[in-house]
Design a protein around this motif. Structure first.
Motif, mmCIF file in Angstrom:
data_model
loop_
_atom_site.group_PDB
_atom_site.id
_atom_site.type_symbol
_atom_site.label_atom_id
_atom_site.label_comp_id
_atom_site.label_asym_id
_atom_site.label_seq_id
_atom_site.Cartn_x
_atom_site.Cartn_y
_atom_site.Cartn_z
ATOM 1 N N SER A 10 22.777 15.814 -17.513
ATOM 2 C CA SER A 10 21.602 16.340 -16.927
ATOM 3 C C SER A 10 20.328 16.060 -17.801
ATOM 4 O O SER A 10 19.297 15.794 -17.019
ATOM 5 C CB SER A 10 21.697 17.957 -17.061
ATOM 6 O OG SER A 10 22.896 18.363 -16.181
ATOM 7 N N MET A 11 20.526 16.131 -18.937
ATOM 8 C CA MET A 11 19.323 15.514 -20.001
ATOM 9 C C MET A 11 19.071 13.966 -19.675
ATOM 10 O O MET A 11 18.008 13.574 -19.878
ATOM 11 C CB MET A 11 19.460 16.023 -21.296
ATOM 12 C CG MET A 11 19.241 17.422 -21.444
ATOM 13 S SD MET A 11 19.980 18.165 -22.923
ATOM 14 C CE MET A 11 19.173 17.081 -24.291
ATOM 15 N N PHE A 41 14.863 19.444 -12.938
ATOM 16 C CA PHE A 41 16.051 19.587 -13.397
ATOM 17 C C PHE A 41 16.328 19.163 -14.758
ATOM 18 O O PHE A 41 16.872 19.872 -15.498
ATOM 19 C CB PHE A 41 16.931 18.843 -12.440
ATOM 20 C CG PHE A 41 18.473 19.152 -12.772
ATOM 21 C CD1 PHE A 41 19.118 20.201 -12.306
ATOM 22 C CD2 PHE A 41 19.186 17.968 -13.417
ATOM 23 C CE1 PHE A 41 20.540 20.179 -12.546
ATOM 24 C CE2 PHE A 41 20.652 18.090 -13.479
ATOM 25 C CZ PHE A 41 21.215 19.311 -13.289
ATOM 26 N N GLY A 42 16.011 18.118 -15.249
ATOM 27 C CA GLY A 42 16.206 17.691 -16.556
ATOM 28 C C GLY A 42 15.419 18.393 -17.616
ATOM 29 O O GLY A 42 16.067 18.887 -18.658
ATOM 30 N N SER A 48 17.636 25.074 -21.309
ATOM 31 C CA SER A 48 18.958 25.758 -21.421
ATOM 32 C C SER A 48 19.707 25.161 -22.800
ATOM 33 O O SER A 48 20.444 26.129 -23.346
ATOM 34 C CB SER A 48 19.535 25.546 -20.263
ATOM 35 O OG SER A 48 19.031 26.068 -18.933
ATOM 36 N N TRP A 49 19.760 24.044 -22.869
ATOM 37 C CA TRP A 49 20.466 23.487 -23.996
ATOM 38 C C TRP A 49 19.950 23.950 -25.340
ATOM 39 O O TRP A 49 20.636 24.477 -26.222
ATOM 40 C CB TRP A 49 20.475 21.836 -23.898
ATOM 41 C CG TRP A 49 21.130 21.154 -25.333
ATOM 42 C CD1 TRP A 49 22.508 21.097 -25.615
ATOM 43 C CD2 TRP A 49 20.370 20.872 -26.352
ATOM 44 N NE1 TRP A 49 22.548 20.510 -26.732
ATOM 45 C CE2 TRP A 49 21.285 20.285 -27.224
ATOM 46 C CE3 TRP A 49 19.161 20.930 -27.014
ATOM 47 C CZ2 TRP A 49 20.972 19.631 -28.771
ATOM 48 C CZ3 TRP A 49 18.754 20.413 -28.018
ATOM 49 C CH2 TRP A 49 19.577 19.969 -28.951
ATOM 50 N N ALA A 50 18.497 23.857 -25.295
ATOM 51 C CA ALA A 50 17.928 24.470 -26.636
ATOM 52 C C ALA A 50 18.294 25.921 -26.680
ATOM 53 O O ALA A 50 18.620 26.375 -28.004
ATOM 54 C CB ALA A 50 16.453 24.110 -26.609
ATOM 55 N N ASP A 51 18.166 26.699 -25.832
ATOM 56 C CA ASP A 51 18.611 27.997 -25.717
ATOM 57 C C ASP A 51 20.013 28.315 -26.071
ATOM 58 O O ASP A 51 20.254 29.189 -26.949
ATOM 59 C CB ASP A 51 18.266 28.490 -24.455
ATOM 60 C CG ASP A 51 18.791 30.274 -24.434
ATOM 61 O OD1 ASP A 51 17.871 30.750 -25.116
ATOM 62 O OD2 ASP A 51 19.553 30.724 -23.639
#
Length: 127
Positions: A10-11, A41-42, A48-51
Protein backbone atom coordinates in the motif's frame (compact mmCIF):
# COMPACT_ATOMS: atom_id res chain seq x y z
CA UNK A 1 3.75 -11.16 7.82
CA UNK A 2 0.61 -10.57 5.75
CA UNK A 3 0.03 -7.28 7.59
CA UNK A 4 3.60 -6.19 6.78
CA UNK A 5 3.06 -7.12 3.14
CA UNK A 6 -0.18 -5.13 3.10
CA UNK A 7 1.53 -2.04 4.49
CA UNK A 8 4.49 -2.35 2.11
CA UNK A 9 2.38 -2.79 -1.02
CA UNK A 10 0.00 0.00 0.00
CA UNK A 11 2.84 2.39 0.78
CA UNK A 12 4.40 1.61 -2.59
CA UNK A 13 1.42 3.29 -4.23
CA UNK A 14 2.03 6.38 -2.09
CA UNK A 15 5.77 6.42 -2.82
CA UNK A 16 5.18 6.14 -6.55
CA UNK A 17 3.54 9.55 -6.61
CA UNK A 18 7.07 10.83 -7.22
CA UNK A 19 7.84 8.29 -9.94
CA UNK A 20 8.47 9.64 -13.40
CA UNK A 21 5.20 8.04 -14.54
CA UNK A 22 3.24 10.35 -12.23
CA UNK A 23 5.20 13.53 -12.95
CA UNK A 24 2.78 14.67 -15.62
CA UNK A 25 -0.17 13.81 -13.42
CA UNK A 26 1.27 15.74 -10.47
CA UNK A 27 1.73 18.80 -12.64
CA UNK A 28 -1.77 18.57 -14.06
CA UNK A 29 -4.68 20.42 -12.55
CA UNK A 30 -6.87 18.92 -11.32
CA UNK A 31 -5.39 15.53 -10.40
CA UNK A 32 -7.16 12.58 -11.92
CA UNK A 33 -9.59 10.70 -9.68
CA UNK A 34 -7.29 7.68 -9.81
CA UNK A 35 -4.26 9.66 -8.68
CA UNK A 36 -6.29 11.33 -5.89
CA UNK A 37 -7.42 7.89 -4.67
CA UNK A 38 -3.88 6.47 -4.85
CA UNK A 39 -2.41 9.40 -2.92
CA UNK A 40 -5.04 9.21 -0.19
CA UNK A 41 -4.87 5.43 0.05
CA UNK A 42 -1.08 5.42 0.37
CA UNK A 43 -1.05 8.32 2.82
CA UNK A 44 -3.62 6.73 5.12
CA UNK A 45 -1.75 3.44 4.90
CA UNK A 46 1.45 5.18 6.00
CA UNK A 47 -0.42 6.72 8.93
CA UNK A 48 -1.84 3.30 9.90
CA UNK A 49 1.64 1.79 9.71
CA UNK A 50 3.07 4.52 11.97
CA UNK A 51 0.22 3.96 14.44
CA UNK A 52 0.98 0.24 14.46
CA UNK A 53 4.68 0.88 15.12
CA UNK A 54 3.89 3.22 18.02
CA UNK A 55 1.60 0.53 19.45
CA UNK A 56 4.47 -1.97 19.33
CA UNK A 57 6.75 0.55 21.05
CA UNK A 58 4.25 1.13 23.88
CA UNK A 59 3.67 -2.64 24.24
CA UNK A 60 7.44 -3.18 24.46
CA UNK A 61 7.78 -0.53 27.15
CA UNK A 62 4.99 -2.13 29.15
CA UNK A 63 6.46 -5.64 28.80
CA UNK A 64 9.85 -4.50 30.07
CA UNK A 65 8.46 -2.44 32.96
CA UNK A 66 9.82 0.76 31.43
CA UNK A 67 6.42 2.29 30.68
CA UNK A 68 6.03 3.97 34.07
CA UNK A 69 9.38 5.76 33.95
CA UNK A 70 9.66 6.66 30.25
CA UNK A 71 8.58 9.86 28.54
CA UNK A 72 7.33 9.21 25.01
CA UNK A 73 7.29 12.10 22.54
CA UNK A 74 5.72 11.67 19.12
CA UNK A 75 5.78 14.29 16.41
CA UNK A 76 6.17 14.54 12.67
CA UNK A 77 6.22 17.05 9.90
CA UNK A 78 3.04 18.65 8.64
CA UNK A 79 2.19 15.83 6.26
CA UNK A 80 0.51 16.24 2.92
CA UNK A 81 -2.62 18.08 2.02
CA UNK A 82 -5.02 15.65 0.43
CA UNK A 83 -7.12 18.00 -1.66
CA UNK A 84 -8.21 20.39 1.09
CA UNK A 85 -8.88 23.79 -0.45
CA UNK A 86 -7.79 22.25 -3.76
CA UNK A 87 -4.22 21.80 -2.49
CA UNK A 88 -2.18 18.64 -2.83
CA UNK A 89 1.18 17.56 -1.49
CA UNK A 90 3.20 20.25 0.34
CA UNK A 91 2.79 23.44 -1.57
CA UNK A 92 0.67 25.88 0.41
CA UNK A 93 0.84 28.02 3.50
CA UNK A 94 -2.65 27.41 4.88
CA UNK A 95 -3.15 26.87 8.59
CA UNK A 96 -3.63 23.15 7.95
CA UNK A 97 -0.17 23.01 6.36
CA UNK A 98 1.47 24.78 9.27
CA UNK A 99 0.25 22.56 12.09
CA UNK A 100 2.11 19.47 13.24
CA UNK A 101 1.14 16.78 15.70
CA UNK A 102 2.88 16.67 19.05
CA UNK A 103 1.97 14.01 21.58
CA UNK A 104 3.73 13.69 24.90
CA UNK A 105 3.07 10.87 27.32
CA UNK A 106 4.81 11.10 30.65
CA UNK A 107 4.41 9.14 33.86
CA UNK A 108 2.01 10.95 36.15
CA UNK A 109 0.62 13.07 33.35
CA UNK A 110 -3.10 13.60 33.12
CA UNK A 111 -4.76 11.49 30.47
CA UNK A 112 -6.33 13.37 27.59
CA UNK A 113 -4.98 16.84 28.37
CA UNK A 114 -4.92 19.12 25.35
CA UNK A 115 -3.10 22.38 24.84
CA UNK A 116 -3.89 24.98 22.26
CA UNK A 117 -0.63 26.84 22.80
CA UNK A 118 1.74 27.79 20.02
CA UNK A 119 5.02 25.96 20.44
CA UNK A 120 8.21 25.63 18.48
CA UNK A 121 9.60 22.18 17.77
CA UNK A 122 13.06 23.59 18.42
CA UNK A 123 12.02 23.68 22.08
CA UNK A 124 12.08 19.88 22.13
CA UNK A 125 15.74 19.67 21.15
CA UNK A 126 17.26 20.53 24.54
CA UNK A 127 15.04 18.00 26.29
Amino acid sequence: TSLSNYYCSSMDAYAQVYDKDHTTQLNSDPFSETLQRDIRFGYYTAISWADDVVGHLIDGLKQTDLYNNTIVVISSDNGWQLGEHGNWCKNSATELSNRVPLLIRHPGGRKGDRENTIISMISLYPT
